[in-house]
Design a protein around this motif. Structure first.
Motif, PDB file in Angstrom:
ATOM      1  N   LEU A 124       0.885  -1.344   0.013  1.00 46.46           N
ATOM      2  CA  LEU A 124      -0.088  -0.219   0.031  1.00 46.46           C
ATOM      3  C   LEU A 124       0.953   1.212  -0.005  1.00 46.46           C
ATOM      4  CD1 LEU A 124      -2.853  -1.083   2.574  1.00 46.46           C
ATOM      5  CD2 LEU A 124      -3.164  -0.496   0.011  1.00 46.46           C
TER       6      LEU A 124
ATOM      7  N   THR B 280       2.032   2.252  -3.485  1.00 40.59           N
ATOM      8  CA  THR B 280       1.028   2.589  -4.356  1.00 40.59           C
ATOM      9  C   THR B 280       0.341   3.617  -3.927  1.00 40.59           C
ATOM     10  OG1 THR B 280      -0.282   0.695  -3.548  1.00 40.59           O
ATOM     11  CG2 THR B 280       0.979   0.297  -5.404  1.00 40.59           C
ATOM     12  N   PHE B 281      -0.601   3.211  -2.978  1.00 41.39           N
ATOM     13  CA  PHE B 281      -1.658   4.234  -2.664  1.00 41.39           C
ATOM     14  C   PHE B 281      -0.946   5.558  -1.817  1.00 41.39           C
ATOM     15  CE2 PHE B 281      -4.502   5.705   0.992  1.00 41.39           C
ATOM     16  CZ  PHE B 281      -5.489   5.777   0.448  1.00 41.39           C
TER      17      PHE B 281
ATOM     18  N   ALA C 246       1.068   7.560  -4.162  1.00 37.45           N
ATOM     19  CA  ALA C 246       0.272   8.740  -5.100  1.00 37.45           C
ATOM     20  C   ALA C 246      -0.245   9.797  -4.181  1.00 37.45           C
ATOM     21  CB  ALA C 246      -0.925   7.635  -5.458  1.00 37.45           C
TER      22      ALA C 246
ATOM     23  N   CYS D 242      -8.371  12.513  -4.523  1.00 33.83           N
ATOM     24  CA  CYS D 242      -8.368  11.640  -5.820  1.00 33.83           C
ATOM     25  C   CYS D 242      -9.164  11.873  -6.854  1.00 33.83           C
ATOM     26  CB  CYS D 242      -8.790   9.963  -5.369  1.00 33.83           C
ATOM     27  SG  CYS D 242      -7.711   9.348  -4.408  1.00 33.83           S
TER      28      CYS D 242
ATOM     29  N   ARG E 220       6.949   5.335 -11.811  1.00 34.31           N
ATOM     30  CA  ARG E 220       5.610   4.756 -11.453  1.00 34.31           C
ATOM     31  C   ARG E 220       4.541   5.633 -11.938  1.00 34.31           C
ATOM     32  NH1 ARG E 220       6.629   3.836  -5.379  1.00 34.31           N
ATOM     33  NH2 ARG E 220       8.229   5.138  -5.489  1.00 34.31           N
TER      34      ARG E 220
ATOM     35  N   ILE F  81       1.296   3.635 -12.462  1.00 32.78           N
ATOM     36  CA  ILE F  81       0.582   3.055 -11.063  1.00 32.78           C
ATOM     37  C   ILE F  81      -0.098   4.287 -10.307  1.00 32.78           C
ATOM     38  CG2 ILE F  81       1.302   2.432  -8.585  1.00 32.78           C
ATOM     39  CD1 ILE F  81       3.374   0.655  -9.671  1.00 32.78           C
ATOM     40  N   TYR F  82       0.663   5.518 -10.539  1.00 35.67           N
ATOM     41  CA  TYR F  82      -0.021   6.659 -10.115  1.00 35.67           C
ATOM     42  C   TYR F  82      -1.197   6.885 -10.746  1.00 35.67           C
ATOM     43  CZ  TYR F  82      -0.911  11.482  -9.149  1.00 35.67           C
ATOM     44  OH  TYR F  82      -1.340  12.689  -8.842  1.00 35.67           O
TER      45      TYR F  82
ATOM     46  N   THR G  31      -3.775   4.256  -9.465  1.00 36.00           N
ATOM     47  CA  THR G  31      -4.177   4.334  -8.307  1.00 36.00           C
ATOM     48  C   THR G  31      -5.057   5.744  -8.046  1.00 36.00           C
ATOM     49  OG1 THR G  31      -2.016   3.693  -7.684  1.00 36.00           O
ATOM     50  CG2 THR G  31      -3.230   4.373  -5.993  1.00 36.00           C
ATOM     51  N   ILE G  32      -4.619   6.778  -8.614  1.00 33.96           N
ATOM     52  CA  ILE G  32      -5.406   8.039  -8.187  1.00 33.96           C
ATOM     53  C   ILE G  32      -6.880   8.001  -8.702  1.00 33.96           C
ATOM     54  CG2 ILE G  32      -4.837   9.570  -9.680  1.00 33.96           C
ATOM     55  CD1 ILE G  32      -4.128  10.605  -6.421  1.00 33.96           C
TER      56      ILE G  32
ATOM     57  N   VAL H 178      -7.922   2.921  -8.033  1.00 36.46           N
ATOM     58  CA  VAL H 178      -7.803   1.848  -6.992  1.00 36.46           C
ATOM     59  C   VAL H 178      -7.887   2.641  -5.362  1.00 36.46           C
ATOM     60  CG1 VAL H 178      -6.027   0.420  -5.720  1.00 36.46           C
ATOM     61  CG2 VAL H 178      -5.984   0.539  -8.126  1.00 36.46           C
ATOM     62  N   ALA H 179      -7.449   3.966  -5.297  1.00 34.66           N
ATOM     63  CA  ALA H 179      -7.463   4.387  -4.301  1.00 34.66           C
ATOM     64  C   ALA H 179      -9.071   4.921  -3.664  1.00 34.66           C
ATOM     65  CB  ALA H 179      -6.785   5.582  -4.065  1.00 34.66           C
TER      66      ALA H 179
END
Ligand code: PFF
Length: 464
Positions: free
Chosen positions: A50, A53-54, A57, A410, A435, A438-439, A442-443, A446-447
């Protein structure tokens, strides 16, 4: 306005100050007990995933937002999009809620430090020492005095300003903290209980190796969301602080590199804190000792120090100095987020803003302390626990306000202003944005999903 803003001189100063904010009671007091409660290794694994990633971000977003707008949290979000002004208010509300109770706990740390330094560490190992102190039935103002001392030290550093106060303090305290924590961790691993034969290395295994046999779907979810909640608190996001600190970063600072360093520093200290506390408690109190929960640091650990005899007193002093440094660098950041917001919004001087915040915090912090005696009540919280004023404030800020701020952030940067606005700010001097995918994922996706789930859980709508 801009020319009045202080700035960190160089990226090291910024990284140390931001890491100082991130590394705090959360790392030393909260992380180890969650790890001990939640299947050690599995919790750590979830936390690291986490964080990469989270956590990454949100941290990049907030620091870039601060540097881009040169505003403190109260006004920064509105500068990106007028419809998000409310988010600034909400983000600033978080440090306003956290400051009083964080300083109350800071006061407890001072109490323990003075107990050990005056050679009375063994008293702290006695049953009822902790409760006796926070309740202080005969003299309920005593915890208030410790809290006030902690607050005044915090305010004095803030009065020194960004450069001569916050940055200078971080440059001195953070390296010392790091050396102390490494030293105590190594020491913890060399421990051995002469009666049971349990060693620090046995404790290390319990701490690090995931126990998949005991894992059920329910415990896995609990662990993931405990790790998520801990991550917020630990890297100081969703509370305006990193926006404020980001606004003091110079234009040529490499944000990507700094964010990575802050994350590594924070995670490393959390892991080391667990490494020194969990094995030590395991050696002297067995696996049961590790279920002490929040009491791990204030109740179980002093007992461990007492078991060590004279060495324990010395280790106890070093340990509580370290905790004190960690707590002060964090409380400074919490107070700074409020002070900077007042300065930006109302054009007040640093001194005026600091004094107002100090008075506010002393009053509300006193109410928090009195929550254990004069204003005692038992409040059932949606997560099934029963709490006092401190727990209520902790619950509201961590489980409600912070997820809402993070979710709105987000939405703002994932969908309204778009991830590109942050990526452009980070790469404006030609730096690389590692990343990137991923950023963005995630934003945008996922987040928000994780956060909505966290909120549903906080309101008791979804029960694990
Ligand atoms: N990140 C700090 C810790 O882990 O203790 C705590 C913290 C700092 C909480 C700043 C809130 C905050 F605004």
């Amino acid at each position: 306005m801009e020319n009045k803003r202080g700035s960190f001189k160089g990226s090291l100063g910024f990284v140390l100050a931001a890491a100082g904010s991130a590394v705090g009671l959360g790392n030393i007091w909260r992380f180890p007990y969650l790890a001990a409660k939640d299947n050690g290794g599995f919790f750590i694994l979830c936390y690291i995933i986490l964080a990469l990633t989270f956590g990454f971000a949100l941290l990049v977003t907030e620091i870039a937002l601060g540097r881009k707008t040169k505003q403190s949290p109260l006004t920064a979000y509105g500068k990106i999009n007028k419809n998000f002004r409310w988010l600034g208010t909400l983000a600033t509300a978080v440090p306003i809620i956290i400051l009083p109770y964080y300083c109350a706990i800071g006061g407890w740390v001072i109490k323990y430090f003075t107990t050990f330094v005056t050679g009375k560490g063994v008293d702290a190992a006695g049953d009822g020492f902790f409760t006796g102190f926070i309740v202080s039935e005969a003299q309920p103002w005593i915890p208030l005095i410790f809290m006030a001392i902690f607050l005044v030290v915090t305010a004095v550093i803030i009065l020194g300003g960004v450069n001569k106060g916050i940055e200078k303090m971080s440059r001195i305290l953070m390296p010392i903290l790091f050396i102390l924590i490494i030293g105590i961790s190594i020491f913890a691993l060399t421990l051995k209980n002469p009666e049971t034969g349990a060693t620090g290395i046995d404790g290390l295994k319990v701490y690090l190796i995931p126990n998949f046999k005991e894992l059920t779907l329910k415990t896995a979810f609990t662990t993931i969301f405990d790790a998520l909640g801990q991550l917020f608190f630990s890297i100081s996001v969703a509370m305006g602080i990193m926006v404020a600190y980001g606004s003091y970063v110079e234009e040529d600072t490499n944000l990507m590199k700094s964010v990575n360093q802050i994350e590594i520093f924070d995670t490393l200290v959390a892991l080391l804190a667990g490494l020194m506390i969990v094995p030590a408690v395991f050696v002297f109190m067995g696996k049961e000792g590790m279920t002490a929960g929040p009491g791990l640091m204030f109740i179980a650990l002093p007992k461990v120090f007492a078991e060590m005899g004279t060495v324990g007193t010395v280790v106890g002093v070093i340990f509580f100095v370290m905790v004190l440094f960690a707590a002060i660098t964090s409380s400074v950041s919490i107070m700074e987020a409020i002070v900077a917001s007042l300065m930006d919004r109302f054009g007040w001087k640093r001194k005026t803003s600091t004094i107002i915040v100090l008075v506010y915090a002393i009053i509300t912090g006193s109410i928090v302390c009195l929550g254990y005696n004069k204003f005692y009540f038992e409040l059932p919280l949606p997560n099934g626990s029963v709490g006092q004023i401190l727990d209520l404030m902790d619950y509201v800020s961590n489980n409600v306000f912070m997820p809402v701020v993070a979710l709105a952030t987000c939405i703002l940067f994932g969908w309204v202003a778009k991830p590109k606005s942050i990526i452009d700010e980070v790469t404006k001097n030609g730096e690389k944005f590692n990343r990137k995918i991923i950023y963005t994922v995630t934003i945008k996706f996922v987040a928000p999903v994780l956060l909505i789930f966290l909120l549903l859980q906080a309101f008791g709508i979804v029960k694990l």
